[in-house]
Scaffold this active site. Structure first.
Site, PDB file in Angstrom:
ATOM      1  N   GLU A 144     -11.016   7.227  -7.037  1.00 14.31           N
ATOM      2  CA  GLU A 144      -9.764   6.460  -7.144  1.00 14.31           C
ATOM      3  C   GLU A 144     -10.005   4.955  -7.258  1.00 14.31           C
ATOM      4  O   GLU A 144      -9.127   4.221  -7.701  1.00 14.31           O
ATOM      5  CB  GLU A 144      -8.831   6.774  -5.964  1.00 14.31           C
ATOM      6  CG  GLU A 144      -9.274   6.276  -4.589  1.00 14.31           C
ATOM      7  CD  GLU A 144     -10.151   7.263  -3.821  1.00 14.31           C
ATOM      8  OE1 GLU A 144     -10.806   8.105  -4.463  1.00 14.31           O
ATOM      9  OE2 GLU A 144     -10.190   7.186  -2.573  1.00 14.31           O
ATOM     10  N   CYS A 196     -13.869  12.880  -0.786  1.00 12.78           N
ATOM     11  CA  CYS A 196     -14.608  12.483   0.400  1.00 12.78           C
ATOM     12  C   CYS A 196     -14.429  13.475   1.557  1.00 12.78           C
ATOM     13  O   CYS A 196     -14.973  14.570   1.498  1.00 12.78           O
ATOM     14  CB  CYS A 196     -14.248  11.054   0.791  1.00 12.78           C
ATOM     15  SG  CYS A 196     -15.575  10.267   1.705  1.00 12.78           S
ATOM     16  N   LEU A 197     -13.609  13.143   2.554  1.00 13.15           N
ATOM     17  CA  LEU A 197     -13.353  14.121   3.610  1.00 13.15           C
ATOM     18  C   LEU A 197     -12.795  15.408   3.003  1.00 13.15           C
ATOM     19  O   LEU A 197     -13.044  16.508   3.494  1.00 13.15           O
ATOM     20  CB  LEU A 197     -12.357  13.543   4.627  1.00 13.15           C
ATOM     21  CG  LEU A 197     -11.998  14.456   5.786  1.00 13.15           C
ATOM     22  CD1 LEU A 197     -13.194  14.741   6.655  1.00 13.15           C
ATOM     23  CD2 LEU A 197     -10.890  13.845   6.622  1.00 13.15           C
ATOM     24  N   ILE A 240       0.137  -7.840  -6.369  1.00 19.62           N
ATOM     25  CA  ILE A 240       0.490  -7.393  -7.721  1.00 19.62           C
ATOM     26  C   ILE A 240       0.934  -8.587  -8.571  1.00 19.62           C
ATOM     27  O   ILE A 240       0.609  -8.678  -9.751  1.00 19.62           O
ATOM     28  CB  ILE A 240       1.585  -6.307  -7.647  1.00 19.62           C
ATOM     29  CG1 ILE A 240       0.964  -5.044  -7.050  1.00 19.62           C
ATOM     30  CG2 ILE A 240       2.173  -6.020  -9.010  1.00 19.62           C
ATOM     31  CD1 ILE A 240       1.952  -4.035  -6.545  1.00 19.62           C
ATOM     32  N   HIS A 259     -15.378   8.258  -4.017  1.00 25.12           N
ATOM     33  CA  HIS A 259     -13.971   7.870  -4.190  1.00 25.12           C
ATOM     34  C   HIS A 259     -13.700   7.456  -5.635  1.00 25.12           C
ATOM     35  O   HIS A 259     -13.731   6.267  -5.952  1.00 25.12           O
ATOM     36  CB  HIS A 259     -13.630   6.711  -3.253  1.00 25.12           C
ATOM     37  CG  HIS A 259     -13.631   7.084  -1.815  1.00 25.12           C
ATOM     38  ND1 HIS A 259     -12.523   7.596  -1.181  1.00 25.12           N
ATOM     39  CD2 HIS A 259     -14.607   7.056  -0.884  1.00 25.12           C
ATOM     40  CE1 HIS A 259     -12.811   7.848   0.079  1.00 25.12           C
ATOM     41  NE2 HIS A 259     -14.075   7.529   0.292  1.00 25.12           N
ATOM     42  N   LYS A 309      21.280 -15.655  -2.296  1.00 23.61           N
ATOM     43  CA  LYS A 309      21.067 -16.817  -1.423  1.00 23.61           C
ATOM     44  C   LYS A 309      19.707 -17.484  -1.668  1.00 23.61           C
ATOM     45  O   LYS A 309      18.674 -16.808  -1.723  1.00 23.61           O
ATOM     46  CB  LYS A 309      21.140 -16.356   0.050  1.00 23.61           C
ATOM     47  CG  LYS A 309      22.546 -15.949   0.467  1.00 23.61           C
ATOM     48  CD  LYS A 309      23.448 -17.162   0.459  1.00 23.61           C
ATOM     49  CE  LYS A 309      24.851 -16.813   0.918  1.00 23.61           C
ATOM     50  NZ  LYS A 309      25.776 -17.950   0.706  1.00 23.61           N
ATOM     51  N   VAL A 346      11.350  -3.866 -10.566  1.00 20.74           N
ATOM     52  CA  VAL A 346      11.136  -3.072 -11.775  1.00 20.74           C
ATOM     53  C   VAL A 346      10.713  -1.654 -11.400  1.00 20.74           C
ATOM     54  O   VAL A 346      10.323  -1.388 -10.267  1.00 20.74           O
ATOM     55  CB  VAL A 346      10.026  -3.678 -12.670  1.00 20.74           C
ATOM     56  CG1 VAL A 346      10.554  -4.810 -13.490  1.00 20.74           C
ATOM     57  CG2 VAL A 346       8.806  -4.084 -11.853  1.00 20.74           C
TER      58      VAL A 346
END
Ligand code: GLN
Length: 534
Positions: free
Chosen positions: A510, A382-383, A19, A508, A188, A242
Protein backbone atom coordinates in the site's frame (compact mmCIF):
# COMPACT_ATOMS: atom_id res chain seq x y z
CA UNK A 1 18.65 28.77 -5.45
CA UNK A 2 15.81 26.67 -4.01
CA UNK A 3 12.50 28.33 -3.20
CA UNK A 4 10.57 27.49 -0.06
CA UNK A 5 6.85 27.31 0.59
CA UNK A 6 5.67 26.98 4.18
CA UNK A 7 2.15 25.76 4.81
CA UNK A 8 0.54 26.37 8.18
CA UNK A 9 -2.95 25.50 9.38
CA UNK A 10 -5.42 27.44 11.43
CA UNK A 11 -8.80 27.37 13.20
CA UNK A 12 -9.08 23.59 13.58
CA UNK A 13 -7.08 20.48 12.79
CA UNK A 14 -8.12 17.92 10.18
CA UNK A 15 -8.57 20.50 7.42
CA UNK A 16 -6.48 18.36 5.10
CA UNK A 17 -3.22 20.27 5.25
CA UNK A 18 -1.30 17.27 3.94
CA UNK A 19 -3.53 16.86 0.91
CA UNK A 20 -3.58 20.60 0.30
CA UNK A 21 0.23 20.69 0.42
CA UNK A 22 0.52 17.66 -1.84
CA UNK A 23 -1.92 19.23 -4.31
CA UNK A 24 0.15 22.41 -4.45
CA UNK A 25 3.20 20.21 -5.02
CA UNK A 26 1.33 18.54 -7.86
CA UNK A 27 0.42 21.73 -9.73
CA UNK A 28 3.99 23.02 -9.42
CA UNK A 29 5.42 19.73 -10.61
CA UNK A 30 3.04 19.83 -13.54
CA UNK A 31 4.84 23.03 -14.60
CA UNK A 32 8.03 21.04 -15.06
CA UNK A 33 9.61 22.07 -11.76
CA UNK A 34 11.41 19.69 -9.48
CA UNK A 35 9.47 19.60 -6.24
CA UNK A 36 10.00 17.97 -2.90
CA UNK A 37 8.00 18.08 0.32
CA UNK A 38 8.61 17.98 4.02
CA UNK A 39 6.56 17.64 7.18
CA UNK A 40 7.47 19.24 10.51
CA UNK A 41 5.74 17.43 13.37
CA UNK A 42 5.54 19.19 16.75
CA UNK A 43 5.21 16.09 18.92
CA UNK A 44 8.06 14.95 21.15
CA UNK A 45 8.20 11.38 19.88
CA UNK A 46 11.26 10.87 17.72
CA UNK A 47 9.01 9.29 15.11
CA UNK A 48 5.43 7.97 15.08
CA UNK A 49 6.68 4.36 15.05
CA UNK A 50 5.87 3.73 18.69
CA UNK A 51 2.48 5.45 18.65
CA UNK A 52 -0.87 3.70 18.67
CA UNK A 53 -2.77 4.08 15.38
CA UNK A 54 -5.62 5.63 17.33
CA UNK A 55 -3.23 8.37 18.48
CA UNK A 56 -1.50 9.01 15.25
CA UNK A 57 -3.13 7.21 12.35
CA UNK A 58 -1.06 5.20 9.93
CA UNK A 59 2.71 5.14 10.17
CA UNK A 60 4.02 5.64 6.65
CA UNK A 61 7.26 3.86 5.78
CA UNK A 62 9.70 5.29 3.25
CA UNK A 63 12.07 3.36 0.98
CA UNK A 64 14.97 4.05 3.34
CA UNK A 65 13.01 2.64 6.27
CA UNK A 66 11.93 5.78 8.12
CA UNK A 67 8.67 5.54 10.06
CA UNK A 68 6.97 8.79 9.23
CA UNK A 69 3.79 10.80 9.28
CA UNK A 70 1.02 9.65 6.96
CA UNK A 71 1.17 12.96 5.10
CA UNK A 72 4.34 11.70 3.46
CA UNK A 73 2.10 9.08 1.90
CA UNK A 74 0.01 11.84 0.32
CA UNK A 75 3.19 13.50 -0.94
CA UNK A 76 4.36 10.33 -2.64
CA UNK A 77 0.93 9.70 -4.12
CA UNK A 78 0.64 13.21 -5.58
CA UNK A 79 4.18 14.04 -6.68
CA UNK A 80 6.99 11.97 -8.12
CA UNK A 81 9.66 12.72 -5.50
CA UNK A 82 10.65 9.88 -3.21
CA UNK A 83 10.42 10.66 0.50
CA UNK A 84 13.27 9.78 2.84
CA UNK A 85 14.08 10.08 6.53
CA UNK A 86 15.04 13.71 5.85
CA UNK A 87 11.50 14.64 4.83
CA UNK A 88 9.89 14.30 8.25
CA UNK A 89 11.25 16.26 11.20
CA UNK A 90 9.82 15.98 14.71
CA UNK A 91 10.42 17.93 17.90
CA UNK A 92 11.83 14.71 19.33
CA UNK A 93 14.50 14.48 16.61
CA UNK A 94 15.41 18.14 16.95
CA UNK A 95 15.85 18.04 20.73
CA UNK A 96 17.62 14.68 20.54
CA UNK A 97 20.24 16.14 18.20
CA UNK A 98 20.71 19.37 20.16
CA UNK A 99 20.99 17.60 23.51
CA UNK A 100 23.48 15.06 22.09
CA UNK A 101 25.64 17.94 20.87
CA UNK A 102 25.39 19.68 24.23
CA UNK A 103 26.51 16.49 26.03
CA UNK A 104 29.39 16.24 23.61
CA UNK A 105 30.44 19.72 24.63
CA UNK A 106 29.97 21.27 21.22
CA UNK A 107 28.33 24.47 22.45
CA UNK A 108 31.41 25.69 24.31
CA UNK A 109 29.82 26.76 27.56
CA UNK A 110 26.75 28.44 26.12
CA UNK A 111 23.22 28.20 27.53
CA UNK A 112 21.16 26.09 25.13
CA UNK A 113 17.90 27.82 24.23
CA UNK A 114 14.91 27.42 21.96
CA UNK A 115 16.12 30.49 20.09
CA UNK A 116 18.65 30.11 18.51
CA UNK A 117 19.68 26.50 19.12
CA UNK A 118 16.43 24.67 18.55
CA UNK A 119 15.33 27.00 15.77
CA UNK A 120 18.74 26.70 14.07
CA UNK A 121 18.50 22.93 14.18
CA UNK A 122 15.05 23.11 12.55
CA UNK A 123 16.32 25.46 9.83
CA UNK A 124 19.35 23.27 9.18
CA UNK A 125 17.14 20.24 8.75
CA UNK A 126 14.95 22.07 6.25
CA UNK A 127 18.02 23.18 4.29
CA UNK A 128 19.46 19.69 4.40
CA UNK A 129 16.30 18.11 3.00
CA UNK A 130 16.31 20.77 0.29
CA UNK A 131 19.94 20.25 -0.68
CA UNK A 132 19.71 16.45 -0.72
CA UNK A 133 16.66 16.59 -2.97
CA UNK A 134 18.13 19.10 -5.41
CA UNK A 135 14.58 20.40 -5.85
CA UNK A 136 13.62 23.80 -7.29
CA UNK A 137 10.80 24.14 -4.77
CA UNK A 138 10.51 22.70 -1.26
CA UNK A 139 7.07 22.64 0.29
CA UNK A 140 7.23 22.47 4.06
CA UNK A 141 4.07 21.57 5.93
CA UNK A 142 4.06 22.68 9.55
CA UNK A 143 2.05 20.21 11.62
CA UNK A 144 -0.46 21.29 14.25
CA UNK A 145 -2.68 24.34 14.30
CA UNK A 146 -1.52 27.93 14.75
CA UNK A 147 -1.90 28.80 18.41
CA UNK A 148 -0.61 25.47 19.73
CA UNK A 149 2.19 25.77 22.26
CA UNK A 150 4.01 22.84 20.72
CA UNK A 151 4.39 24.24 17.22
CA UNK A 152 5.81 27.61 18.30
CA UNK A 153 9.50 26.73 17.80
CA UNK A 154 8.72 25.49 14.30
CA UNK A 155 6.79 28.64 13.45
CA UNK A 156 9.59 30.79 14.81
CA UNK A 157 12.13 28.87 12.70
CA UNK A 158 9.89 29.29 9.69
CA UNK A 159 9.59 33.04 10.36
CA UNK A 160 13.38 33.37 10.58
CA UNK A 161 13.71 31.37 7.39
CA UNK A 162 11.91 34.13 5.51
CA UNK A 163 14.37 36.70 6.87
CA UNK A 164 17.42 34.56 6.11
CA UNK A 165 16.41 33.67 2.58
CA UNK A 166 14.72 36.87 1.50
CA UNK A 167 11.07 37.49 0.75
CA UNK A 168 11.39 36.53 -2.93
CA UNK A 169 12.51 33.01 -2.02
CA UNK A 170 9.87 32.18 0.57
CA UNK A 171 6.09 31.96 0.48
CA UNK A 172 3.80 31.48 3.45
CA UNK A 173 0.51 29.75 2.79
CA UNK A 174 -2.11 29.49 5.49
CA UNK A 175 -4.90 26.91 5.37
CA UNK A 176 -7.99 27.96 7.22
CA UNK A 177 -11.66 27.17 7.72
CA UNK A 178 -14.45 29.45 6.57
CA UNK A 179 -17.47 27.83 8.21
CA UNK A 180 -21.07 27.99 7.10
CA UNK A 181 -23.36 28.56 10.07
CA UNK A 182 -26.57 26.78 9.27
CA UNK A 183 -29.01 28.55 11.57
CA UNK A 184 -27.72 31.97 10.51
CA UNK A 185 -27.43 30.84 6.86
CA UNK A 186 -24.16 32.67 6.69
CA UNK A 187 -20.53 32.03 5.94
CA UNK A 188 -18.30 33.39 8.67
CA UNK A 189 -14.82 34.80 8.17
CA UNK A 190 -14.04 35.66 11.80
CA UNK A 191 -12.21 32.41 12.67
CA UNK A 192 -9.97 33.01 9.67
CA UNK A 193 -9.29 36.60 10.74
CA UNK A 194 -8.32 35.38 14.20
CA UNK A 195 -6.12 32.66 12.85
CA UNK A 196 -4.25 35.01 10.55
CA UNK A 197 -4.07 37.47 13.46
CA UNK A 198 -2.36 34.85 15.62
CA UNK A 199 0.07 34.08 12.83
CA UNK A 200 0.91 37.77 12.45
CA UNK A 201 1.56 38.07 16.18
CA UNK A 202 4.23 35.43 15.69
CA UNK A 203 5.62 37.53 12.87
CA UNK A 204 4.35 35.63 9.86
CA UNK A 205 2.20 37.42 7.31
CA UNK A 206 0.72 34.81 4.97
CA UNK A 207 1.01 35.53 1.25
CA UNK A 208 -1.71 33.10 0.25
CA UNK A 209 -4.79 31.93 2.09
CA UNK A 210 -6.49 28.65 1.27
CA UNK A 211 -10.01 28.54 2.62
CA UNK A 212 -11.70 25.25 3.34
CA UNK A 213 -15.40 25.75 2.89
CA UNK A 214 -18.67 23.93 2.29
CA UNK A 215 -20.08 26.73 0.16
CA UNK A 216 -18.72 28.80 -2.67
CA UNK A 217 -17.00 31.98 -1.50
CA UNK A 218 -18.59 35.02 -3.07
CA UNK A 219 -16.54 37.91 -4.41
CA UNK A 220 -17.54 40.03 -1.42
CA UNK A 221 -16.41 37.38 1.00
CA UNK A 222 -13.07 37.09 -0.72
CA UNK A 223 -12.72 40.87 -0.61
CA UNK A 224 -13.53 40.91 3.07
CA UNK A 225 -11.01 38.19 3.85
CA UNK A 226 -8.45 39.95 1.68
CA UNK A 227 -8.98 43.25 3.51
CA UNK A 228 -8.98 41.89 7.04
CA UNK A 229 -6.11 39.50 6.52
CA UNK A 230 -4.00 41.77 4.31
CA UNK A 231 -3.80 39.30 1.47
CA UNK A 232 -4.27 40.07 -2.23
CA UNK A 233 -7.76 39.06 -3.32
CA UNK A 234 -6.58 36.65 -6.03
CA UNK A 235 -4.45 34.94 -3.40
CA UNK A 236 -7.54 34.05 -1.37
CA UNK A 237 -8.08 30.56 -2.74
CA UNK A 238 -11.28 28.60 -2.30
CA UNK A 239 -10.93 24.96 -1.31
CA UNK A 240 -14.48 23.70 -1.35
CA UNK A 241 -15.37 20.17 -0.22
CA UNK A 242 -15.00 17.74 -3.10
CA UNK A 243 -15.87 14.13 -3.79
CA UNK A 244 -12.28 13.00 -4.29
CA UNK A 245 -9.02 14.37 -2.94
CA UNK A 246 -7.52 13.88 -6.38
CA UNK A 247 -9.65 16.74 -7.72
CA UNK A 248 -7.93 19.30 -5.54
CA UNK A 249 -4.93 20.00 -7.79
CA UNK A 250 -7.36 20.87 -10.59
CA UNK A 251 -9.33 23.16 -8.30
CA UNK A 252 -6.14 25.04 -7.38
CA UNK A 253 -5.03 25.13 -10.99
CA UNK A 254 -8.35 26.73 -11.98
CA UNK A 255 -7.67 29.53 -9.52
CA UNK A 256 -4.18 29.97 -11.01
CA UNK A 257 -2.50 29.16 -7.72
CA UNK A 258 0.55 27.91 -9.65
CA UNK A 259 0.82 31.28 -11.43
CA UNK A 260 0.53 33.20 -8.17
CA UNK A 261 3.34 31.14 -6.65
CA UNK A 262 5.61 31.27 -9.69
CA UNK A 263 5.21 35.00 -10.14
CA UNK A 264 6.08 35.58 -6.46
CA UNK A 265 9.25 33.55 -6.99
CA UNK A 266 9.86 35.19 -10.39
CA UNK A 267 10.17 31.71 -11.87
CA UNK A 268 9.46 31.04 -15.50
CA UNK A 269 8.38 27.54 -16.45
CA UNK A 270 6.53 25.58 -19.10
CA UNK A 271 2.72 25.60 -19.10
CA UNK A 272 1.01 23.20 -16.79
CA UNK A 273 0.20 19.68 -17.92
CA UNK A 274 -2.45 18.01 -15.80
CA UNK A 275 -4.25 16.32 -18.70
CA UNK A 276 -3.10 12.85 -17.77
CA UNK A 277 -4.12 13.35 -14.13
CA UNK A 278 -7.49 14.75 -15.14
CA UNK A 279 -8.28 11.97 -17.61
CA UNK A 280 -6.76 8.96 -15.92
CA UNK A 281 -7.40 9.78 -12.29
CA UNK A 282 -10.05 12.41 -11.67
CA UNK A 283 -12.54 11.46 -14.41
CA UNK A 284 -12.30 7.80 -13.46
CA UNK A 285 -12.81 8.48 -9.76
CA UNK A 286 -15.82 10.65 -10.42
CA UNK A 287 -17.68 8.47 -12.91
CA UNK A 288 -16.86 4.78 -12.45
CA UNK A 289 -18.70 2.11 -14.44
CA UNK A 290 -19.20 -0.54 -11.72
CA UNK A 291 -19.21 -0.91 -7.97
CA UNK A 292 -17.60 -3.57 -5.83
CA UNK A 293 -17.84 -4.29 -2.09
CA UNK A 294 -14.71 -5.26 -0.19
CA UNK A 295 -14.52 -6.20 3.48
CA UNK A 296 -11.60 -4.82 5.44
CA UNK A 297 -11.23 -6.88 8.60
CA UNK A 298 -9.09 -5.03 11.10
CA UNK A 299 -9.08 -3.63 14.57
CA UNK A 300 -8.51 0.06 13.90
CA UNK A 301 -11.53 0.50 11.66
CA UNK A 302 -13.11 3.32 13.67
CA UNK A 303 -10.38 5.74 12.64
CA UNK A 304 -10.29 6.75 8.99
CA UNK A 305 -6.57 7.52 9.17
CA UNK A 306 -5.38 4.19 10.58
CA UNK A 307 -5.36 2.40 7.22
CA UNK A 308 -4.93 5.50 5.05
CA UNK A 309 -2.62 4.05 2.40
CA UNK A 310 -4.72 0.90 2.15
CA UNK A 311 -7.90 2.86 1.50
CA UNK A 312 -6.08 4.97 -1.07
CA UNK A 313 -4.61 1.87 -2.74
CA UNK A 314 -8.13 0.49 -3.07
CA UNK A 315 -9.18 3.74 -4.72
CA UNK A 316 -6.23 3.45 -7.14
CA UNK A 317 -7.20 -0.13 -7.89
CA UNK A 318 -10.77 0.81 -8.64
CA UNK A 319 -9.55 3.62 -10.88
CA UNK A 320 -7.54 0.99 -12.79
CA UNK A 321 -10.64 -1.22 -13.03
CA UNK A 322 -13.04 1.60 -13.80
CA UNK A 323 -15.15 0.82 -10.78
CA UNK A 324 -16.09 2.21 -7.40
CA UNK A 325 -15.33 0.56 -4.13
CA UNK A 326 -17.45 0.28 -1.06
CA UNK A 327 -15.28 -0.70 1.86
CA UNK A 328 -17.18 -2.57 4.52
CA UNK A 329 -15.10 -2.01 7.62
CA UNK A 330 -15.45 -4.95 9.93
CA UNK A 331 -14.06 -5.06 13.44
CA UNK A 332 -12.15 -8.34 13.74
CA UNK A 333 -13.27 -8.61 17.36
CA UNK A 334 -16.87 -8.71 16.13
CA UNK A 335 -16.04 -11.73 13.98
CA UNK A 336 -14.18 -13.23 16.91
CA UNK A 337 -17.30 -12.99 19.06
CA UNK A 338 -20.09 -13.66 16.60
CA UNK A 339 -18.46 -15.46 13.69
CA UNK A 340 -17.96 -14.05 10.20
CA UNK A 341 -20.69 -15.62 8.11
CA UNK A 342 -23.25 -12.86 8.55
CA UNK A 343 -20.78 -9.97 8.48
CA UNK A 344 -18.92 -11.23 5.43
CA UNK A 345 -21.96 -12.32 3.49
CA UNK A 346 -22.17 -10.78 0.05
CA UNK A 347 -18.74 -9.14 -0.05
CA UNK A 348 -16.71 -9.72 -3.21
CA UNK A 349 -13.28 -9.53 -1.60
CA UNK A 350 -11.70 -9.70 1.84
CA UNK A 351 -8.64 -7.76 2.93
CA UNK A 352 -6.81 -8.34 6.20
CA UNK A 353 -4.35 -5.51 6.94
CA UNK A 354 -1.31 -5.29 9.21
CA UNK A 355 -1.36 -4.74 12.94
CA UNK A 356 0.20 -5.45 16.28
CA UNK A 357 -0.91 -7.30 19.40
CA UNK A 358 -3.29 -10.18 19.95
CA UNK A 359 -6.59 -8.32 20.11
CA UNK A 360 -8.88 -9.39 17.28
CA UNK A 361 -6.48 -11.97 15.86
CA UNK A 362 -8.90 -14.90 16.04
CA UNK A 363 -11.46 -12.83 14.11
CA UNK A 364 -8.93 -12.20 11.36
CA UNK A 365 -8.15 -15.91 11.22
CA UNK A 366 -11.86 -16.72 10.90
CA UNK A 367 -12.23 -14.20 8.07
CA UNK A 368 -9.26 -15.77 6.28
CA UNK A 369 -10.76 -19.24 6.59
CA UNK A 370 -14.01 -17.89 5.17
CA UNK A 371 -12.20 -16.40 2.16
CA UNK A 372 -10.14 -19.55 1.61
CA UNK A 373 -13.02 -21.99 1.82
CA UNK A 374 -15.58 -19.93 -0.05
CA UNK A 375 -13.25 -18.87 -2.87
CA UNK A 376 -13.57 -15.17 -2.10
CA UNK A 377 -10.72 -13.02 -3.45
CA UNK A 378 -8.35 -12.31 -0.60
CA UNK A 379 -5.43 -10.02 0.07
CA UNK A 380 -3.43 -10.25 3.31
CA UNK A 381 -0.92 -7.62 4.32
CA UNK A 382 1.87 -8.14 6.85
CA UNK A 383 0.04 -9.38 9.96
CA UNK A 384 -2.58 -10.49 7.43
CA UNK A 385 0.00 -12.87 5.94
CA UNK A 386 1.06 -14.10 9.35
CA UNK A 387 -2.57 -14.93 10.15
CA UNK A 388 -2.88 -16.75 6.81
CA UNK A 389 -0.14 -19.21 7.64
CA UNK A 390 -1.48 -19.74 11.16
CA UNK A 391 -4.96 -20.42 9.75
CA UNK A 392 -3.56 -22.77 7.12
CA UNK A 393 -1.45 -24.67 9.65
CA UNK A 394 -4.41 -25.06 12.00
CA UNK A 395 -7.08 -26.01 9.52
CA UNK A 396 -5.18 -27.69 6.69
CA UNK A 397 -2.16 -29.25 8.37
CA UNK A 398 -3.61 -30.46 11.65
CA UNK A 399 -1.49 -28.13 13.80
CA UNK A 400 -4.37 -26.95 15.97
CA UNK A 401 -2.08 -25.07 18.36
CA UNK A 402 -0.38 -23.10 15.61
CA UNK A 403 0.21 -19.46 16.51
CA UNK A 404 2.59 -16.53 16.34
CA UNK A 405 4.95 -16.05 19.28
CA UNK A 406 3.84 -12.40 19.27
CA UNK A 407 0.52 -13.61 20.70
CA UNK A 408 1.58 -16.81 22.40
CA UNK A 409 5.27 -16.67 23.30
CA UNK A 410 5.37 -20.38 24.15
CA UNK A 411 3.23 -21.56 21.24
CA UNK A 412 3.50 -25.30 20.60
CA UNK A 413 3.71 -24.66 16.87
CA UNK A 414 5.33 -21.24 16.42
CA UNK A 415 4.49 -20.68 12.76
CA UNK A 416 5.50 -17.06 13.15
CA UNK A 417 8.42 -16.16 15.38
CA UNK A 418 11.38 -13.84 15.82
CA UNK A 419 14.54 -14.38 13.82
CA UNK A 420 17.87 -14.24 15.63
CA UNK A 421 18.65 -10.60 14.93
CA UNK A 422 15.27 -9.49 16.36
CA UNK A 423 15.74 -11.49 19.58
CA UNK A 424 18.61 -9.21 20.56
CA UNK A 425 16.56 -6.03 20.19
CA UNK A 426 15.92 -4.09 23.41
CA UNK A 427 14.52 -0.73 22.26
CA UNK A 428 11.20 -0.77 20.44
CA UNK A 429 11.65 2.47 18.48
CA UNK A 430 13.02 2.13 14.94
CA UNK A 431 14.16 -1.47 15.36
CA UNK A 432 11.70 -3.44 13.23
CA UNK A 433 12.57 -4.74 9.80
CA UNK A 434 11.96 -1.47 8.01
CA UNK A 435 12.04 -0.14 4.47
CA UNK A 436 12.66 -1.64 1.06
CA UNK A 437 13.96 -5.17 0.56
CA UNK A 438 14.17 -7.18 -2.67
CA UNK A 439 11.98 -10.21 -3.15
CA UNK A 440 12.32 -12.99 -5.70
CA UNK A 441 9.12 -14.41 -7.13
CA UNK A 442 8.47 -18.02 -8.03
CA UNK A 443 8.13 -18.70 -11.74
CA UNK A 444 4.58 -19.44 -12.78
CA UNK A 445 3.11 -18.23 -9.48
CA UNK A 446 0.19 -15.86 -9.09
CA UNK A 447 2.63 -13.30 -7.65
CA UNK A 448 4.85 -13.47 -10.74
CA UNK A 449 1.81 -13.12 -12.96
CA UNK A 450 0.44 -10.14 -11.02
CA UNK A 451 3.76 -8.27 -10.97
CA UNK A 452 4.73 -9.32 -14.48
CA UNK A 453 8.36 -9.76 -13.39
CA UNK A 454 10.45 -11.89 -11.11
CA UNK A 455 12.37 -9.50 -8.96
CA UNK A 456 10.48 -6.90 -6.97
CA UNK A 457 11.20 -4.53 -4.10
CA UNK A 458 8.70 -3.70 -1.38
CA UNK A 459 8.62 -1.84 1.93
CA UNK A 460 8.49 -3.56 5.28
CA UNK A 461 7.49 -2.81 8.84
CA UNK A 462 7.39 -5.87 11.04
CA UNK A 463 9.35 -7.77 13.64
CA UNK A 464 8.09 -11.33 13.27
CA UNK A 465 8.78 -13.72 10.38
CA UNK A 466 7.47 -16.96 8.97
CA UNK A 467 9.23 -19.86 10.69
CA UNK A 468 10.98 -21.83 7.92
CA UNK A 469 10.75 -25.01 9.97
CA UNK A 470 7.17 -25.35 8.75
CA UNK A 471 7.72 -24.50 5.11
CA UNK A 472 7.91 -28.09 3.88
CA UNK A 473 4.75 -29.24 5.62
CA UNK A 474 2.68 -26.26 4.51
CA UNK A 475 3.95 -26.61 0.93
CA UNK A 476 2.97 -30.26 0.91
CA UNK A 477 -0.53 -29.31 1.95
CA UNK A 478 -0.82 -26.80 -0.86
CA UNK A 479 0.35 -23.40 0.37
CA UNK A 480 2.64 -21.86 -2.25
CA UNK A 481 5.64 -19.85 -1.06
CA UNK A 482 5.90 -17.58 -4.03
CA UNK A 483 8.10 -14.73 -2.78
CA UNK A 484 11.38 -15.02 -0.90
CA UNK A 485 13.95 -12.50 0.32
CA UNK A 486 16.96 -14.37 -1.05
CA UNK A 487 19.69 -13.08 1.23
CA UNK A 488 18.10 -14.42 4.42
CA UNK A 489 15.67 -16.91 2.91
CA UNK A 490 12.69 -15.12 4.48
CA UNK A 491 9.16 -15.79 3.29
CA UNK A 492 7.61 -12.69 1.74
CA UNK A 493 4.59 -14.02 -0.16
CA UNK A 494 2.26 -16.96 0.21
CA UNK A 495 -0.63 -17.89 -2.07
CA UNK A 496 -3.11 -20.63 -2.85
CA UNK A 497 -3.61 -22.57 -6.05
CA UNK A 498 -7.17 -23.50 -6.99
CA UNK A 499 -8.55 -20.25 -5.66
CA UNK A 500 -9.62 -17.26 -7.76
CA UNK A 501 -7.23 -14.90 -5.93
CA UNK A 502 -5.68 -15.64 -2.61
CA UNK A 503 -2.41 -13.94 -1.86
CA UNK A 504 -0.77 -12.59 1.28
CA UNK A 505 2.42 -10.63 1.66
CA UNK A 506 4.76 -9.89 4.55
CA UNK A 507 5.39 -6.37 3.22
CA UNK A 508 3.23 -3.29 2.68
CA UNK A 509 2.38 -2.81 -0.99
CA UNK A 510 0.00 0.00 0.00
CA UNK A 511 2.96 2.35 0.43
CA UNK A 512 3.83 2.20 -3.24
CA UNK A 513 0.48 2.53 -4.95
CA UNK A 514 -0.20 5.71 -6.93
CA UNK A 515 -3.48 7.08 -8.25
CA UNK A 516 -2.42 6.65 -11.87
CA UNK A 517 -0.32 3.53 -11.23
CA UNK A 518 -2.30 1.17 -9.05
CA UNK A 519 -0.23 -1.38 -7.20
CA UNK A 520 -0.62 -4.66 -9.11
CA UNK A 521 -1.59 -6.65 -5.98
CA UNK A 522 -4.49 -4.29 -5.30
CA UNK A 523 -5.38 -3.90 -8.97
CA UNK A 524 -5.76 -7.63 -9.52
CA UNK A 525 -7.48 -8.11 -6.17
CA UNK A 526 -10.21 -5.71 -7.27
CA UNK A 527 -10.27 -7.30 -10.71
CA UNK A 528 -10.86 -10.71 -9.12
CA UNK A 529 -13.53 -9.22 -6.85
CA UNK A 530 -15.31 -7.76 -9.88
CA UNK A 531 -15.16 -11.12 -11.63
CA UNK A 532 -16.65 -12.81 -8.61
CA UNK A 533 -19.42 -10.28 -8.53
CA UNK A 534 -20.12 -10.99 -12.19
N1 GLN B 1 2.92 -7.53 14.42
C1 GLN B 1 3.54 -8.16 13.29
C2 GLN B 1 5.04 -8.06 13.36
O1 GLN B 1 5.57 -7.25 14.05
C3 GLN B 1 3.02 -7.56 11.99
C4 GLN B 1 3.36 -6.14 11.81
C5 GLN B 1 2.53 -5.45 10.76
O2 GLN B 1 1.48 -5.93 10.38
N2 GLN B 1 2.96 -4.29 10.30
O3 GLN B 1 5.73 -8.78 12.69
Amino acid sequence: MAKYIFITGGVISSLGKGITSASIGKILESRGLKVTMMKLDPYINVDPGTMNPYQHGEVYVTEDGAETDLDLGHYERFISASMTKFNNVTTGQVYNAVIARERHGDYLGKTIQVIPHITNEIKDRIKKAASISGADIILVEVGGTVGDIESLPFLEAVRQFGLDMGKENVIYIHLTLVPYIKCAEEIKTKPTQHSVGTLREIGIQPDILICRTEKTLTNELKEKISLFCSIRKEAVIENKDVGSIYEIPLIFKNQILDEIILSHFKLISRPSDLKHWEKNVVEKVIAPKHKVTIALVGKYIALQDAYKSIYESLVHAVIANDTKVEVKKIDSEEIEKNGGDKLLEGVSGILVPGGFGSRGIEGKIKAIRFAREKGIPFLGLCLGMQCVVVEFARNCCGLKAANSTEFKPKAKYPLISLIEEQRKVKNLGGTMRLGAYPCKLKKGSLAAKVYGKQLISERHRHRYEFNNKYRKLLSKKGLVFSGIYPKENLVEIVELKNHPYFIAVQFHPEFKSKPDRSHPLFRDFIKAALERQG
